[in-house]
Design an enzyme around this catalytic site. Structure first.
Site, PDB file in Angstrom:
ATOM      1  N   ALA A  15       0.821  -1.221   0.000  1.00  0.00           N
ATOM      2  CA  ALA A  15       0.000   0.000   0.000  1.00  0.00           C
ATOM      3  C   ALA A  15       0.852   1.265   0.000  1.00  0.00           C
ATOM      4  O   ALA A  15       0.339   2.351   0.179  1.00  0.00           O
ATOM      5  CB  ALA A  15      -0.929  -0.008   1.207  1.00  0.00           C
ATOM      6  N   ARG A  20       8.544   9.126  -3.261  1.00  0.00           N
ATOM      7  CA  ARG A  20       9.964   9.434  -3.458  1.00  0.00           C
ATOM      8  C   ARG A  20      10.526   8.839  -4.753  1.00  0.00           C
ATOM      9  O   ARG A  20      11.654   9.067  -5.111  1.00  0.00           O
ATOM     10  CB  ARG A  20      10.780   8.993  -2.244  1.00  0.00           C
ATOM     11  N   GLY A 146      13.460  -0.040  12.747  1.00  0.00           N
ATOM     12  CA  GLY A 146      13.093  -0.557  14.058  1.00  0.00           C
ATOM     13  C   GLY A 146      14.282  -1.355  14.589  1.00  0.00           C
ATOM     14  O   GLY A 146      14.898  -2.118  13.853  1.00  0.00           O
ATOM     15  N   ARG A 321      13.431  -9.148 -31.591  1.00  0.00           N
ATOM     16  CA  ARG A 321      12.262  -8.580 -30.900  1.00  0.00           C
ATOM     17  C   ARG A 321      11.215  -9.663 -30.646  1.00  0.00           C
ATOM     18  O   ARG A 321      11.348 -10.777 -31.124  1.00  0.00           O
ATOM     19  CB  ARG A 321      11.716  -7.417 -31.730  1.00  0.00           C
ATOM     20  N   ASN A 365      18.466 -18.282 -47.588  1.00  0.00           N
ATOM     21  CA  ASN A 365      19.499 -17.259 -47.392  1.00  0.00           C
ATOM     22  C   ASN A 365      18.932 -15.907 -47.798  1.00  0.00           C
ATOM     23  O   ASN A 365      18.413 -15.757 -48.904  1.00  0.00           O
ATOM     24  CB  ASN A 365      20.704 -17.601 -48.266  1.00  0.00           C
ATOM     25  N   ARG A 428      13.303  -5.094 -61.115  1.00  0.00           N
ATOM     26  CA  ARG A 428      14.091  -3.860 -61.071  1.00  0.00           C
ATOM     27  C   ARG A 428      14.237  -3.377 -62.495  1.00  0.00           C
ATOM     28  O   ARG A 428      14.015  -4.149 -63.447  1.00  0.00           O
ATOM     29  CB  ARG A 428      15.455  -4.125 -60.430  1.00  0.00           C
TER      30      ARG A 428
HETATM   31  C1  UD1 Z   1       8.972  -0.691   9.039  1.00  0.00           C
HETATM   32  C2  UD1 Z   1       9.087  -1.364  10.406  1.00  0.00           C
HETATM   33  C3  UD1 Z   1      10.518  -1.192  10.928  1.00  0.00           C
HETATM   34  C4  UD1 Z   1      11.516  -1.754   9.953  1.00  0.00           C
HETATM   35  C5  UD1 Z   1      11.301  -1.123   8.556  1.00  0.00           C
HETATM   36  C6  UD1 Z   1      12.150  -1.853   7.547  1.00  0.00           C
HETATM   37  C7  UD1 Z   1       6.909  -1.210  11.487  1.00  0.00           C
HETATM   38  C8  UD1 Z   1       6.092  -0.482  12.470  1.00  0.00           C
HETATM   39  N1  UD1 Z   1       8.134  -0.758  11.302  1.00  0.00           N
HETATM   40  O1  UD1 Z   1       9.157   0.701   9.241  1.00  0.00           O
HETATM   41  O2  UD1 Z   1      10.671  -1.835  12.163  1.00  0.00           O
HETATM   42  O3  UD1 Z   1      12.828  -1.523  10.392  1.00  0.00           O
HETATM   43  O4  UD1 Z   1       9.927  -1.251   8.139  1.00  0.00           O
HETATM   44  O5  UD1 Z   1      12.083  -1.200   6.321  1.00  0.00           O
HETATM   45  O6  UD1 Z   1       6.435  -2.179  10.907  1.00  0.00           O
HETATM   46  N2  UD1 Z   1       2.469  -0.236   4.747  1.00  0.00           N
HETATM   47  C9  UD1 Z   1       1.154  -0.398   4.403  1.00  0.00           C
HETATM   48  N3  UD1 Z   1       0.202   0.287   5.084  1.00  0.00           N
HETATM   49  C10 UD1 Z   1       0.509   1.091   6.123  1.00  0.00           C
HETATM   50  C11 UD1 Z   1       1.859   1.263   6.476  1.00  0.00           C
HETATM   51  C12 UD1 Z   1       2.823   0.576   5.772  1.00  0.00           C
HETATM   52  O7  UD1 Z   1       0.842  -1.135   3.454  1.00  0.00           O
HETATM   53  O8  UD1 Z   1      -0.423   1.644   6.714  1.00  0.00           O
HETATM   54  C13 UD1 Z   1       3.490  -0.958   3.996  1.00  0.00           C
HETATM   55  C14 UD1 Z   1       4.365  -0.037   3.181  1.00  0.00           C
HETATM   56  O9  UD1 Z   1       3.872   0.096   1.870  1.00  0.00           O
HETATM   57  C15 UD1 Z   1       5.697  -0.760   3.174  1.00  0.00           C
HETATM   58  C16 UD1 Z   1       5.700  -1.480   4.515  1.00  0.00           C
HETATM   59  O10 UD1 Z   1       4.356  -1.587   4.894  1.00  0.00           O
HETATM   60  O11 UD1 Z   1       5.772  -1.723   2.155  1.00  0.00           O
HETATM   61  C17 UD1 Z   1       6.525  -0.783   5.558  1.00  0.00           C
HETATM   62  O12 UD1 Z   1       5.985   0.497   5.793  1.00  0.00           O
HETATM   63  P1  UD1 Z   1       6.905   1.750   6.089  1.00  0.00           P
HETATM   64  O13 UD1 Z   1       6.052   2.928   6.288  1.00  0.00           O
HETATM   65  O14 UD1 Z   1       7.980   1.847   5.080  1.00  0.00           O
HETATM   66  O15 UD1 Z   1       7.519   1.318   7.483  1.00  0.00           O
HETATM   67  P2  UD1 Z   1       8.854   1.843   8.151  1.00  0.00           P
HETATM   68  O16 UD1 Z   1       8.569   3.053   8.919  1.00  0.00           O
HETATM   69  O17 UD1 Z   1       9.932   1.879   7.160  1.00  0.00           O
END
Ligand code: UD1
Ligand code: MG
Length: 453
Positions: A15, A20, A146, A321, A365, A428
């Site tokens: 999601a 970025r 984390g 292709r 050919n 030709r």
């Molecule tokens: C998360 C972890 C963190 C870890 C890091 C690694 C948690 C609370 N934290 O942090 O410990 O070190 O990933 O990259 O889990 N997503 C959703 N819905 C949401 C929120 C997130 O689908 O509501 C999905 C995001 O698209 C992504 C993943 O979950 O694929 C991680 O979300 P992100 O916001 O990147 O978490 P971090 O803060 O990076």
């Protein structure tokens, strides 16, 4: 007696916004090695023998849903209406969780390098009684991740960067994001997670402390930082591409292909190479290429959606292709482009030609600079060339047209009508020689120049 395999549900969180990436394409649809990041993750889930796969997407992510169904037609797609944290996202797939699997593994759609073997490693502690297993890695700079708080090998908690104490911030053992749960405990664990933290989000990572509070075990499995690298921007996309290319090159060489300069050869995740294939420097494989045994691919060739039978040789500078199907021993030379064409065994097209929407019979050919004129500005038309045909240099074949077996086509012809088998076609203007004409021309020009001067 072997124990029955444990059933596995994989939930892929996809999601993410991907802002970025500076792109109109959802992040997980960006490709590495010719396949979307989401497809890489789904393939790993498939490789880990998942009984069921759920994909959690954001609202209006129809393209992500379509990609999930394309790659894994049985995948269940769930929509997380609001982004309220990783635990909230997993609970969007509540219906799948409630079906009751032995193991539940949560993966991220933007972490595409995780292998099926790593999923197996992460599941192993569940089989021996753990409620939660987490993939950890040592970060050079742990900021933002984390932290895995451990004591004597046991995982006590995962502390998010924003919530970590100064002491916890010094921990370099980080949560990669992938987590595995005992399927029988998963739903109640997830439902007990609250949002009392710096982000006011439902953290999946809180499951560790909650499991321990009810006397269950949590485990961290360490993997390399490379394997769990997430992609948040185009620079990280390129880094992931580099890692996967290295793996694909190693795989090709291990399976019996010689890569003269491996670092200059680019594969797709689905490239299939036979044994004793030789790939010279600077070759690019797009999606859908199958190469038979003993094929030689000379330098600077580009292949996509092509199939090459045993003993084919292409390039240097060949372009195949989609729909190029080359029979045994076919020779394709420099600056030759083949598209949607079946070439029979032993066909030779050695220099500067375009053959598209065509079929060419065995042993034919095609001379230098010959072109099938397949497009009239409105539609594509087919050219059918029989077996053992000789197409003279610089022939234009204006499709739709067919040339019978064993026919000869004179150099420089523009073929607009069918050529019967074993006939000679010459299309030709006839050559005219005018004796002494050049001498008289020179005299006239010399005289004119003298007059002006
Ligand atoms: C998360 C972890 C963190 C870890 C890091 C690694 C948690 C609370 N934290 O942090 O410990 O070190 O990933 O990259 O889990 N997503 C959703 N819905 C949401 C929120 C997130 O689908 O509501 C999905 C995001 O698209 C992504 C993943 O979950 O694929 C991680 O979300 P992100 O916001 O990147 O978490 P971090 O803060 O990076
Ligand atoms: Mg992240």
């Amino acid at each position: 007696m072997s124990t029955p395999a444990r059933s596995l549900l994989v939930i892929v969180l996809a999601a993410g916004e991907g802002t970025r990436m500076a792109s109109s394409l959802p992040k997980v649809l960006h490709a590495i090695a010719g396949r979307s990041m989401l497809a890489h993750v789904l393939e790993a889930a498939k490789g880990a023998n998942a009984a069921s796969v759920a994909v959690v997407i954001g609202p209006d992510h129809d393209r992500v849903a379509a990609e999930a169904s394309r790659v894994l037609p049985g995948a269940h797609v769930f929509v997380q209406g609001e982004r309220r944290g990783t635990a909230h996202a997993v609970l969007a797939a509540r219906e799948a969780l409630a079906r009751g699997y032995d193991d539940v593994v949560v993966m991220y759609g933007d972490t595409p390098l995780v292998s099926a073997d790593t999923i197996a490693t992460l599941r192993a502690p569940l089989a021996s009684g753990a409620a939660v297993a987490v993939l950890g890695f040592r970060a050079v700079d742990p900021t933002g991740y984390g932290r895995l708080v451990t004591r004597d090998g046991a995982l006590l908690a995962i502390r998010e960067d924003k919530d970590a104490s100064t002491e916890e911030k010094r921990i370099d053992f980080c949560n990669a994001g992938l987590m595995a749960f005992d399927g029988r405990a998963a739903l109640s664990l997830l439902e007990s997670i609250g949002d009392a933290n710096a982000n006011k989000e439902f953290y999946l990572t809180d499951a560790v402390e909650l499991a321990r509070a009810v006397g269950r075990e949590a485990v961290a499995c360490e993997v390399t930082a490379e394997e769990v690298a997430g992609v948040n921007n185009r620079a990280q996309l390129a880094q992931a591409e580099a890692v996967i290319q290295q793996r694909l090159r190693a795989r090709a060489m291990a399976a019996g292909a010689t890569l003269v300069a491996p670092e200059t050869v680019f594969f797709c995740a689905d490239t299939k190479l036979g044994r004793d294939v030789l790939v010279e420097p600077n070759v690019v494989f797009g999606p859908g290429v199958t190469v038979g045994d003993e094929v030689v691919i000379h330098a600077f060739s580009h292949l996509e959606g092509a199939s090459l039978a045993r003993g084919v040789s292409i390039g240097p500078y060949a372009r195949l292709r989609p729909g190029a199907t080359l029979g045994e021993g076919v020779r394709i030379g420099n600056f030759v482009e083949i598209k949607a064409a079946e070439l029979g065994a032993g066909v030779k097209i050695n220099h500067l030609s375009y053959v598209g929407d065509s079929s060419v019979g065995e042993g034919t050919n095609i001379g230098a600079g010959s072109i099938t004129c397949n497009y009239d500005g409105y539609g594509k038309h087919r050219t059918t060339i029989g077996a053992n045909v000789f197409i003279g240099t610089n022939t234009l074949m204006v499709a739709p047209v067919s040339i019978g077996d064993g026919a000869y086509v004179g150099t420089g012809s523009v073929i607009t009508e069918d050529v019967p088998a074993d006939a000679l076609a010459v299309a030709r203007a006839r050559q005219v020689n005018k004796p002494g004409w050049a001498t008289r021309l020179r005299e006239r020009f010399t005289a004119r120049k003298a007059q002006k001067g």
